[in-house]
Motif scaffolding. Structure first.
Motif, PDB file in Angstrom:
ATOM      1  N   GLY A  68     -32.348  21.849   9.304  1.00 15.89           N
ATOM      2  CA  GLY A  68     -30.857  23.004   8.790  1.00 15.89           C
ATOM      3  C   GLY A  68     -30.035  22.811  10.146  1.00 15.89           C
ATOM      4  N   GLU A  69     -29.946  22.725  11.083  1.00 16.02           N
ATOM      5  CA  GLU A  69     -28.926  22.536  12.949  1.00 16.02           C
ATOM      6  C   GLU A  69     -28.287  21.566  12.506  1.00 16.02           C
ATOM      7  OE1 GLU A  69     -31.001  23.121  15.432  1.00 16.02           O
ATOM      8  OE2 GLU A  69     -31.480  25.141  15.805  1.00 16.02           O
ATOM      9  N   GLY A  70     -28.675  20.116  11.958  1.00 13.42           N
ATOM     10  CA  GLY A  70     -28.637  18.717  11.678  1.00 13.42           C
ATOM     11  C   GLY A  70     -26.998  18.920  10.702  1.00 13.42           C
ATOM     12  N   ALA A  71     -27.454  19.633   9.227  1.00 13.83           N
ATOM     13  CA  ALA A  71     -26.868  19.372   8.084  1.00 13.83           C
ATOM     14  C   ALA A  71     -25.604  20.859   8.423  1.00 13.83           C
ATOM     15  CB  ALA A  71     -28.241  19.995   7.354  1.00 13.83           C
ATOM     16  N   ALA A  72     -26.171  21.457   9.429  1.00  9.15           N
ATOM     17  CA  ALA A  72     -24.553  22.700   9.584  1.00  9.15           C
ATOM     18  C   ALA A  72     -23.942  21.920  11.042  1.00  9.15           C
ATOM     19  CB  ALA A  72     -25.313  23.783  10.421  1.00  9.15           C
ATOM     20  N   GLY A  73     -24.039  21.229  11.716  1.00 12.51           N
ATOM     21  CA  GLY A  73     -23.582  20.076  12.568  1.00 12.51           C
ATOM     22  C   GLY A  73     -22.542  18.906  11.620  1.00 12.51           C
ATOM     23  N   ARG A  74     -23.295  18.111  10.836  1.00  8.05           N
ATOM     24  CA  ARG A  74     -22.493  17.322  10.130  1.00  8.05           C
ATOM     25  C   ARG A  74     -21.562  18.294   9.315  1.00  8.05           C
ATOM     26  NH1 ARG A  74     -27.989  15.318   9.114  1.00  8.05           N
ATOM     27  NH2 ARG A  74     -28.128  16.426   7.208  1.00  8.05           N
ATOM     28  N   LEU A  75     -22.411  19.529   8.391  1.00  3.16           N
ATOM     29  CA  LEU A  75     -20.804  20.120   7.920  1.00  3.16           C
ATOM     30  C   LEU A  75     -19.531  20.406   8.531  1.00  3.16           C
ATOM     31  CD1 LEU A  75     -20.026  21.653   4.499  1.00  3.16           C
ATOM     32  CD2 LEU A  75     -21.276  23.115   5.961  1.00  3.16           C
ATOM     33  N   LEU A  76     -19.944  20.591   9.923  1.00  7.11           N
ATOM     34  CA  LEU A  76     -18.774  20.829  10.604  1.00  7.11           C
ATOM     35  C   LEU A  76     -17.890  19.493  11.099  1.00  7.11           C
ATOM     36  CD1 LEU A  76     -20.403  23.460  13.383  1.00  7.11           C
ATOM     37  CD2 LEU A  76     -18.539  23.882  11.283  1.00  7.11           C
ATOM     38  N   GLU A  77     -18.527  18.411  10.950  1.00  5.22           N
ATOM     39  CA  GLU A  77     -18.251  17.169  11.403  1.00  5.22           C
ATOM     40  C   GLU A  77     -16.685  16.968  10.301  1.00  5.22           C
ATOM     41  OE1 GLU A  77     -20.487  15.196  12.958  1.00  5.22           O
ATOM     42  OE2 GLU A  77     -21.197  15.181  14.606  1.00  5.22           O
ATOM     43  N   THR A  78     -17.953  17.344   9.165  1.00  4.99           N
ATOM     44  CA  THR A  78     -16.439  16.874   8.084  1.00  4.99           C
ATOM     45  C   THR A  78     -15.734  17.747   7.957  1.00  4.99           C
ATOM     46  OG1 THR A  78     -18.870  16.186   7.113  1.00  4.99           O
ATOM     47  CG2 THR A  78     -17.030  16.767   5.642  1.00  4.99           C
ATOM     48  N   ALA A  79     -16.084  19.213   8.144  1.00  2.12           N
ATOM     49  CA  ALA A  79     -15.096  20.002   8.406  1.00  2.12           C
ATOM     50  C   ALA A  79     -13.467  19.528   9.185  1.00  2.12           C
ATOM     51  CB  ALA A  79     -15.332  21.682   7.586  1.00  2.12           C
ATOM     52  N   GLY A  80     -13.739  19.165   9.728  1.00  2.00           N
ATOM     53  CA  GLY A  80     -12.759  19.140  10.824  1.00  2.00           C
ATOM     54  C   GLY A  80     -12.051  17.921  11.109  1.00  2.00           C
ATOM     55  N   ALA A  81     -12.986  16.694  10.605  1.00  2.00           N
ATOM     56  CA  ALA A  81     -12.058  15.841   9.851  1.00  2.00           C
ATOM     57  C   ALA A  81     -11.314  16.066   9.361  1.00  2.00           C
ATOM     58  CB  ALA A  81     -13.204  14.239   9.305  1.00  2.00           C
ATOM     59  N   TRP A  82     -11.874  16.721   8.176  1.00  2.00           N
ATOM     60  CA  TRP A  82     -10.725  16.560   7.182  1.00  2.00           C
ATOM     61  C   TRP A  82      -9.351  17.668   7.621  1.00  2.00           C
ATOM     62  CZ3 TRP A  82      -9.809  15.172   2.173  1.00  2.00           C
ATOM     63  CH2 TRP A  82     -11.277  15.279   1.190  1.00  2.00           C
ATOM     64  N   LEU A  83      -9.863  18.644   8.251  1.00  2.00           N
ATOM     65  CA  LEU A  83      -8.492  19.526   8.922  1.00  2.00           C
ATOM     66  C   LEU A  83      -7.855  18.924   9.806  1.00  2.00           C
ATOM     67  CD1 LEU A  83      -7.419  21.963   9.213  1.00  2.00           C
ATOM     68  CD2 LEU A  83      -8.890  22.627  12.057  1.00  2.00           C
ATOM     69  N   LEU A  84      -8.169  17.983  10.649  1.00  2.00           N
ATOM     70  CA  LEU A  84      -7.133  16.689  11.606  1.00  2.00           C
ATOM     71  C   LEU A  84      -6.588  16.100  10.221  1.00  2.00           C
ATOM     72  CD1 LEU A  84     -10.077  16.039  14.396  1.00  2.00           C
ATOM     73  CD2 LEU A  84      -7.744  17.786  14.176  1.00  2.00           C
ATOM     74  N   GLY A  85      -7.294  15.357   9.537  1.00  2.00           N
ATOM     75  CA  GLY A  85      -6.847  14.605   8.601  1.00  2.00           C
ATOM     76  C   GLY A  85      -5.641  16.102   7.711  1.00  2.00           C
ATOM     77  N   LEU A  86      -5.355  17.054   7.602  1.00  2.00           N
ATOM     78  CA  LEU A  86      -4.390  17.539   6.446  1.00  2.00           C
ATOM     79  C   LEU A  86      -3.631  17.650   7.953  1.00  2.00           C
ATOM     80  CD1 LEU A  86      -3.592  18.861   4.140  1.00  2.00           C
ATOM     81  CD2 LEU A  86      -5.158  20.832   5.574  1.00  2.00           C
ATOM     82  N   VAL A  87      -3.521  17.698   9.032  1.00  2.00           N
ATOM     83  CA  VAL A  87      -2.804  17.968   9.863  1.00  2.00           C
ATOM     84  C   VAL A  87      -1.984  17.381   9.989  1.00  2.00           C
ATOM     85  CG1 VAL A  87      -2.404  18.661  11.861  1.00  2.00           C
ATOM     86  CG2 VAL A  87      -4.654  20.099  11.414  1.00  2.00           C
ATOM     87  N   TRP A  88      -2.697  15.665  10.227  1.00  2.00           N
ATOM     88  CA  TRP A  88      -1.497  14.349  10.555  1.00  2.00           C
ATOM     89  C   TRP A  88      -0.735  14.054   9.244  1.00  2.00           C
ATOM     90  CZ3 TRP A  88      -2.086  10.148   7.499  1.00  2.00           C
ATOM     91  CH2 TRP A  88      -1.526   9.277   7.986  1.00  2.00           C
ATOM     92  N   ALA A  89      -1.391  14.218   7.851  1.00  2.00           N
ATOM     93  CA  ALA A  89      -1.242  14.110   6.773  1.00  2.00           C
ATOM     94  C   ALA A  89       0.419  14.857   6.721  1.00  2.00           C
ATOM     95  CB  ALA A  89      -1.774  14.504   5.492  1.00  2.00           C
ATOM     96  N   LEU A  90       0.324  16.612   6.274  1.00  2.00           N
ATOM     97  CA  LEU A  90       1.498  16.926   6.527  1.00  2.00           C
ATOM     98  C   LEU A  90       2.891  16.386   6.240  1.00  2.00           C
ATOM     99  CD1 LEU A  90      -0.140  20.894   6.861  1.00  2.00           C
ATOM    100  CD2 LEU A  90       0.408  19.706   4.832  1.00  2.00           C
ATOM    101  N   PRO A  91       3.061  15.706   7.756  1.00  2.00           N
ATOM    102  CA  PRO A  91       4.643  15.873   8.022  1.00  2.00           C
ATOM    103  C   PRO A  91       4.385  14.582   8.139  1.00  2.00           C
ATOM    104  CG  PRO A  91       3.324  16.117  10.049  1.00  2.00           C
ATOM    105  CD  PRO A  91       2.406  16.443   8.550  1.00  2.00           C
ATOM    106  N   LEU A  92       3.856  13.673   6.844  1.00  2.00           N
ATOM    107  CA  LEU A  92       4.004  12.196   6.065  1.00  2.00           C
ATOM    108  C   LEU A  92       4.111  12.846   5.163  1.00  2.00           C
ATOM    109  CD1 LEU A  92       4.451   9.326   6.294  1.00  2.00           C
ATOM    110  CD2 LEU A  92       1.741   9.273   5.240  1.00  2.00           C
ATOM    111  N   VAL A  93       4.043  13.534   4.197  1.00  2.00           N
ATOM    112  CA  VAL A  93       3.871  14.623   2.651  1.00  2.00           C
ATOM    113  C   VAL A  93       4.987  14.968   2.920  1.00  2.00           C
ATOM    114  CG1 VAL A  93       2.829  15.341   1.080  1.00  2.00           C
ATOM    115  CG2 VAL A  93       1.713  14.587   2.540  1.00  2.00           C
ATOM    116  N   TYR A  94       5.355  15.886   3.491  1.00  2.00           N
ATOM    117  CA  TYR A  94       7.177  16.360   4.241  1.00  2.00           C
ATOM    118  C   TYR A  94       7.766  15.425   3.522  1.00  2.00           C
ATOM    119  CZ  TYR A  94      11.154  18.583   5.828  1.00  2.00           C
ATOM    120  OH  TYR A  94      12.605  19.289   5.802  1.00  2.00           O
ATOM    121  N   ALA A  95       7.653  14.302   4.754  1.00  2.00           N
ATOM    122  CA  ALA A  95       8.276  13.156   5.515  1.00  2.00           C
ATOM    123  C   ALA A  95       8.603  12.462   3.836  1.00  2.00           C
ATOM    124  CB  ALA A  95       7.834  12.586   5.652  1.00  2.00           C
ATOM    125  N   LEU A  96       7.866  12.543   3.135  1.00  2.00           N
ATOM    126  CA  LEU A  96       8.082  11.541   1.908  1.00  2.00           C
ATOM    127  C   LEU A  96       8.728  12.988   1.024  1.00  2.00           C
ATOM    128  CD1 LEU A  96       4.159   9.947   1.441  1.00  2.00           C
ATOM    129  CD2 LEU A  96       6.961   8.784   2.026  1.00  2.00           C
TER     130      LEU A  96
END
Length: 279
Positions: free
Chosen positions: A10-38
């Motif tokens: 359960g702890e391993g699954a929670a850790g993977r979930l947090l990593e996935t959520a963090g990756a999506w959050l960072l990807g969203l932060v990176w993509a927002l300026p590009l989306v605005y520019a487009l």
């Protein structure tokens, strides 16, 4: 013990979930300026600050940006700059790395330590001295003047030395027995084996010098020598104020070559870095 296993899973699954959520959050932060520019670049200026699904698409911003500055000259200067820097870097770094990896001479370790020290020095620290040197050489406001301080790369020397040291010395001995000179040995044996490292460094070098802004801004004075990043400063301000639609269109024009190259060759990019790292 059996009760501990589900808890650990359960702890391993929670850790993977947090990593996935963090990756999506960072990807969203990176993509927002590009989306605005487009969005801003492909819509009229009236829609640069508001979102409307019914907003009309237009290429007028790109036409205005291209007409407002000599982008053809800017792109040519940037292309000449990055290719000349990379070509000289590869030649000098290959020779230096081969010497550090395969020859024993007095002061070798000290010289290589100085190369590593250069990696710790920010290029911006040397701007004043580099400018004085180029003014003494008469290279101010020239493409050669922009690229000259970067012609030797400590990073490339380090990467290639580490790669060359993995080549078995038996290959050297076999080539020397066949009468192969050191330069031919380097070209026929070492360079092909280090191809992933060359690709990885080439991507880093081209990307850095294509996007470099501060040093070209300082050392150039005329339109004929400015690279595309400095040319973008034309759109920073106008008498009518800032037109974000034209600015974003010009920015996309300047980044389009690198973005297109990455989209077309992203698999080769990743593989080259992985192979370079494994070595």
């Amino acid at each position: 013990m059996s009760a501990l296993v589900p808890a650990a899973e359960g702890e391993g699954a929670a850790g993977r979930l947090l990593e996935t959520a963090g990756a999506w959050l960072l990807g969203l932060v990176w993509a927002l300026p590009l989306v605005y520019a487009l969005w801003t670049a492909f819509h009229p200026s009236a829609y640069s600050a508001r979102f409307d699904l019914l907003a009309p698409l237009t290429l007028e911003n790109f036409v205005r940006a291209w007409a407002a500055a000599p982008f053809a000259r800017y792109f040519l200067n940037s292309f000449l700059l990055v290719t000349s820097i990379l070509a000289v870097q590869l030649v000098l770094s290959t020779l230096a790395a081969f010497a550090f990896a395969r020859f024993s001479f007095r002061g070798r370790d000290l010289l290589f330590a100085l190369v590593l020290v250069q990696l710790m020095v920010m290029p911006d620290v040397l701007i004043v001295e580099n400018y004085r040197t180029l003014r003494w050489l008469g290279l101010i406001d020239s493409v050669l003047g922009i690229g000259l301080p970067y012609m030797a790369s400590a990073f490339a020397i380090f990467l290639l030395r580490q790669t060359f040291k993995t080549v078995p010395r038996e290959l050297d001995e076999a080539a020397r027995v066949e009468g192969c000179s050191y330069l031919r040995l380097l070209w026929k044996v070492y360079v092909p084996l280090a191809r992933p490292t060359y690709v990885a460094f080439g991507l880093v070098s081209v990307s850095y010098h294509w996007n470099n802004f501060l040093w070209p801004l300082i050392v150039t004075n005329s339109v004929t020598t400015r690279p595309v990043t400095v040319g973008l400063s034309v759109f920073a301000s106008t008498d009518q104020g800032i037109d974000w639609s034209v600015i974003t269109a010009a920015t996309l024009l300047s980044t389009a070559p690198l973005l297109l190259a990455f989209l077309l060759f992203q698999r080769q990019f990743v593989q080259s870095f992985m192979r370079a790292g494994i070595r």
